[in-house]
Design a protein around this motif. Structure first.
Motif, mmCIF file in Angstrom:
data_model
loop_
_atom_site.group_PDB
_atom_site.id
_atom_site.type_symbol
_atom_site.label_atom_id
_atom_site.label_comp_id
_atom_site.label_asym_id
_atom_site.label_seq_id
_atom_site.Cartn_x
_atom_site.Cartn_y
_atom_site.Cartn_z
ATOM 1 N N GLY A 77 0.786 -1.230 0.000
ATOM 2 C CA GLY A 77 0.000 0.000 0.000
ATOM 3 C C GLY A 77 0.815 1.275 0.000
ATOM 4 O O GLY A 77 0.266 2.365 0.220
ATOM 5 N N LEU A 78 2.138 1.187 -0.278
ATOM 6 C CA LEU A 78 2.991 2.374 -0.180
ATOM 7 C C LEU A 78 2.614 3.434 -1.216
ATOM 8 O O LEU A 78 2.587 4.630 -0.904
ATOM 9 N N GLY A 79 2.343 2.997 -2.448
ATOM 10 C CA GLY A 79 1.946 3.959 -3.473
ATOM 11 C C GLY A 79 0.680 4.702 -3.088
ATOM 12 O O GLY A 79 0.583 5.928 -3.253
ATOM 13 N N ALA A 80 -0.299 3.971 -2.553
ATOM 14 C CA ALA A 80 -1.543 4.605 -2.110
ATOM 15 C C ALA A 80 -1.300 5.510 -0.910
ATOM 16 O O ALA A 80 -1.963 6.540 -0.743
ATOM 17 N N ASP A 143 -8.145 5.451 0.269
ATOM 18 C CA ASP A 143 -8.103 4.681 1.510
ATOM 19 C C ASP A 143 -8.545 3.237 1.281
ATOM 20 O O ASP A 143 -7.968 2.306 1.840
ATOM 21 N N VAL A 144 -9.593 3.057 0.486
ATOM 22 C CA VAL A 144 -10.076 1.706 0.197
ATOM 23 C C VAL A 144 -8.984 0.879 -0.468
ATOM 24 O O VAL A 144 -8.705 -0.262 -0.081
ATOM 25 N N VAL A 145 -8.340 1.448 -1.466
ATOM 26 C CA VAL A 145 -7.266 0.748 -2.182
ATOM 27 C C VAL A 145 -6.106 0.439 -1.242
ATOM 28 O O VAL A 145 -5.535 -0.651 -1.270
ATOM 29 N N ARG A 146 -5.757 1.388 -0.402
ATOM 30 C CA ARG A 146 -4.631 1.165 0.517
ATOM 31 C C ARG A 146 -4.930 0.011 1.475
ATOM 32 O O ARG A 146 -4.093 -0.872 1.680
ATOM 33 N N VAL A 147 -6.105 0.000 2.069
ATOM 34 C CA VAL A 147 -6.465 -1.070 2.999
ATOM 35 C C VAL A 147 -6.497 -2.416 2.290
ATOM 36 O O VAL A 147 -5.996 -3.429 2.816
ATOM 37 N N ARG A 148 -7.053 -2.464 1.080
ATOM 38 C CA ARG A 148 -7.131 -3.729 0.347
ATOM 39 C C ARG A 148 -5.732 -4.271 0.034
ATOM 40 O O ARG A 148 -5.478 -5.472 0.149
ATOM 41 N N MET A 149 -4.824 -3.388 -0.368
ATOM 42 C CA MET A 149 -3.477 -3.834 -0.722
ATOM 43 C C MET A 149 -2.680 -4.247 0.514
ATOM 44 O O MET A 149 -1.850 -5.159 0.456
ATOM 45 N N GLN A 150 -2.934 -3.595 1.637
ATOM 46 C CA GLN A 150 -2.276 -4.007 2.874
ATOM 47 C C GLN A 150 -2.849 -5.322 3.381
ATOM 48 O O GLN A 150 -2.130 -6.146 3.950
ATOM 49 N N ALA A 151 -4.131 -5.549 3.152
ATOM 50 C CA ALA A 151 -4.761 -6.797 3.580
ATOM 51 C C ALA A 151 -4.221 -8.002 2.826
ATOM 52 O O ALA A 151 -4.161 -9.104 3.368
ATOM 53 N N GLN A 152 -3.815 -7.802 1.567
ATOM 54 C CA GLN A 152 -3.330 -8.925 0.765
ATOM 55 C C GLN A 152 -1.802 -9.078 0.827
ATOM 56 O O GLN A 152 -1.221 -9.879 0.088
ATOM 57 N N ALA A 153 -1.140 -8.338 1.712
ATOM 58 C CA ALA A 153 0.322 -8.403 1.793
ATOM 59 C C ALA A 153 0.785 -9.829 2.061
ATOM 60 O O ALA A 153 0.261 -10.515 2.940
ATOM 61 N N GLY A 154 1.752 -10.290 1.296
ATOM 62 C CA GLY A 154 2.282 -11.634 1.460
ATOM 63 C C GLY A 154 3.168 -12.013 0.290
ATOM 64 O O GLY A 154 3.324 -11.256 -0.674
ATOM 65 N N LYS A 173 -3.246 -13.699 -5.484
ATOM 66 C CA LYS A 173 -3.069 -12.282 -5.194
ATOM 67 C C LYS A 173 -4.027 -11.499 -6.066
ATOM 68 O O LYS A 173 -4.025 -11.639 -7.297
ATOM 69 N N GLU A 174 -4.848 -10.699 -5.451
ATOM 70 C CA GLU A 174 -5.949 -10.077 -6.189
ATOM 71 C C GLU A 174 -5.541 -8.827 -6.951
ATOM 72 O O GLU A 174 -6.004 -8.595 -8.071
ATOM 73 N N TYR A 175 -4.678 -8.002 -6.361
ATOM 74 C CA TYR A 175 -4.319 -6.730 -6.985
ATOM 75 C C TYR A 175 -2.821 -6.696 -7.289
ATOM 76 O O TYR A 175 -1.995 -6.868 -6.398
ATOM 77 N N ALA A 176 -2.492 -6.425 -8.535
ATOM 78 C CA ALA A 176 -1.087 -6.392 -8.939
ATOM 79 C C ALA A 176 -0.439 -5.046 -8.643
ATOM 80 O O ALA A 176 0.777 -4.965 -8.463
ATOM 81 N N SER A 177 -1.226 -3.997 -8.593
ATOM 82 C CA SER A 177 -0.702 -2.651 -8.358
ATOM 83 C C SER A 177 -1.837 -1.762 -7.882
ATOM 84 O O SER A 177 -3.006 -2.173 -7.859
ATOM 85 N N MET A 178 -1.486 -0.528 -7.539
ATOM 86 C CA MET A 178 -2.504 0.424 -7.102
ATOM 87 C C MET A 178 -3.501 0.693 -8.225
ATOM 88 O O MET A 178 -4.724 0.703 -8.000
ATOM 89 N N ALA A 179 -3.001 0.911 -9.443
ATOM 90 C CA ALA A 179 -3.892 1.161 -10.579
ATOM 91 C C ALA A 179 -4.792 -0.044 -10.845
ATOM 92 O O ALA A 179 -5.988 0.102 -11.140
ATOM 93 N N ASP A 180 -4.237 -1.240 -10.701
ATOM 94 C CA ASP A 180 -5.014 -2.461 -10.904
ATOM 95 C C ASP A 180 -6.104 -2.592 -9.850
ATOM 96 O O ASP A 180 -7.208 -3.063 -10.142
ATOM 97 N N ALA A 181 -5.802 -2.153 -8.639
ATOM 98 C CA ALA A 181 -6.794 -2.219 -7.566
ATOM 99 C C ALA A 181 -7.980 -1.293 -7.863
ATOM 100 O O ALA A 181 -9.145 -1.685 -7.714
ATOM 101 N N PHE A 182 -7.693 -0.067 -8.289
ATOM 102 C CA PHE A 182 -8.771 0.852 -8.667
ATOM 103 C C PHE A 182 -9.636 0.230 -9.772
ATOM 104 O O PHE A 182 -10.868 0.247 -9.701
ATOM 105 N N ARG A 183 -8.983 -0.330 -10.780
ATOM 106 C CA ARG A 183 -9.713 -0.892 -11.918
ATOM 107 C C ARG A 183 -10.587 -2.072 -11.511
ATOM 108 O O ARG A 183 -11.766 -2.151 -11.884
ATOM 109 N N LYS A 184 -10.028 -2.990 -10.718
ATOM 110 C CA LYS A 184 -10.769 -4.195 -10.359
ATOM 111 C C LYS A 184 -11.910 -3.900 -9.381
ATOM 112 O O LYS A 184 -12.958 -4.559 -9.438
#
Length: 363
Positions: A77-80, A143-154, A173-184
């Motif tokens: 979630g660093l980018g977010a 915030d939504v994207v940041r939480v989702r990306m931190q939740a999938q950390a591994g 792994k559901e989101y490949a990047s911040m932009a991918d998270a917004f899109r999905k």
């Protein structure tokens, strides 16, 4: 012409205040992103015994052992986080002096004191709550994207798809990047998915700004006027640390609710997230699945209720659930404020701004 010049100067000052706040916050938030990742993991982990993470120290240690410092704690979630600093946090803090002065305009009778010293505590709290609520409602998707990306950390396994560590071990792994998270999120949940948890987010931001900025502003004025500390680094650091701890104590319950609601979406309900393939396989049966908490899934209110309701077996709900990750949150909030507010002040002083009674001379 003189009126246009004044308006232009006021607009430029506001832009500078937002940029100063965003720059200071981006540096501080990035440095301590690992505490935010730790806090989110503790807040949203399912209440299946034994818990995957037991407290801040155990979470930090396990993440480093399994994924390394960068992948496990610093990068998620660093980018977010950086984008959030220049948008949500920049506007929340940068617009505070302007809103404060709009609510209680400095008059000629108050010229002996800086605007922040003349304004009442109620004015400061209202100004902080206003900028926090507006910024949170506009920038909630980050915030939504940041939480989702931190939740999938591994760590991703040899197949290049499936996570083998973290809360979502055993799942792709559901989101490949911040932009991918917004899109999905938009693709699977609609645009409304980006504003999941907006109400607790707004409540959190209003409480954070109202308590943090008002306490920082007021403590600084009181310590200076009382002769306890002169303007300088010691005053900035003292007020920063105190205001950070005050704010986190106030907002922790709604902060937990926000994290749980933002992380809750249908995909997370397909597999219990306890970090091992054995746990996932054992819980695949209907009888086992019916006993699993929905801390990472289902509708937001349902997810929060699952965390709040008391259960046996040593799992705690209620107030203890709401204060999950409080230690990590304080460890993040205190140091962040120690770095963030002095940086914001110095950047503001560099541009000739006076937001929080800064007495630096303009360059």
């Amino acid at each position: 012409n003189s009126m246009k010049a004044r308006l232009s100067k006021n607009h430029m000052d506001i832009i500078k205040e937002v940029l100063a706040a965003g720059g200071g916050c981006a540096i501080a938030d990035s440095m301590f992103n690992f505490f935010e990742v730790t806090k989110v993991k503790l807040q949203i982990q399912p209440r299946v015994q034994p818990l995957m993470y037991n407290g801040m120290v155990n979470t930090l240690k396990r993440c480093v052992q399994e994924d390394g410092l960068w992948l496990g704690l610093m990068e998620p979630g660093l980018g977010a986080t950086v984008l959030r600093a220049f948008t949500y946090t920049g506007f929340r803090i940068g617009l505070y002096p302007t809103v404060r002065n709009m609510i209680d305009p400095p008059s000629k009778t108050k010229n002996a004191s800086p605007p922040s010293a003349a304004a009442s505590l109620g004015t400061k709290m209202l100004a902080g709550a206003t900028t926090g609520a507006i910024s949170a409602s506009v920038f909630c998707p980050i915030d939504v994207v940041r939480v989702r990306m931190q939740a999938q950390a591994g760590t991703v396994g040899p197949d290049g798809v499936t996570l083998v560590t973290g809360l979502r071990a055993g799942r792709p792994k559901e989101y490949a990047s911040m932009a991918d998270a917004f899109r999905k999120i938009v693709e699977h949940e609609g645009v409304r998915g980006l504003w999941r948890g907006v109400l607790p987010t707004v409540a959190r931001a209003a409480g954070l700004s109202g308590s943090q900025l008002a306490s920082y502003d007021s403590l600084k004025g009181s310590l200076k006027q009382g002769g306890w500390l002169p303007e300088g680094a010691a005053l900035h650091l003292t007020c920063s640390l105190a205001s950070g701890l005050i704010a986190q104590t106030v907002i922790q319950p709604v902060d937990t609710v926000r994290s749980v609601v933002m992380a809750a979406h249908a995909n997370f309900r397909e597999t219990p997230l306890q970090g091992t393939a054995a746990t996932a396989a054992a819980a695949a049966t209907p009888s086992a699945r019916s006993e699993l908490p929905r801390g990472l899934g289902g509708k937001g209110a349902e997810a929060v209720w699952e965390g709040l309701r008391p259960r046996g077996g040593g799992s705690s709900g209620g107030l203890r659930f709401l204060y999950r990750g409080f230690g990590a949150a304080c460890c993040r909030q205190g140091p962040i404020m120690l770095i963030q507010m002095p940086l914001v002040e110095q950047l503001g002083c560099f541009w000739g701004l006076v937001a929080f009674e800064c007495e630096c001379a303009a360059p």
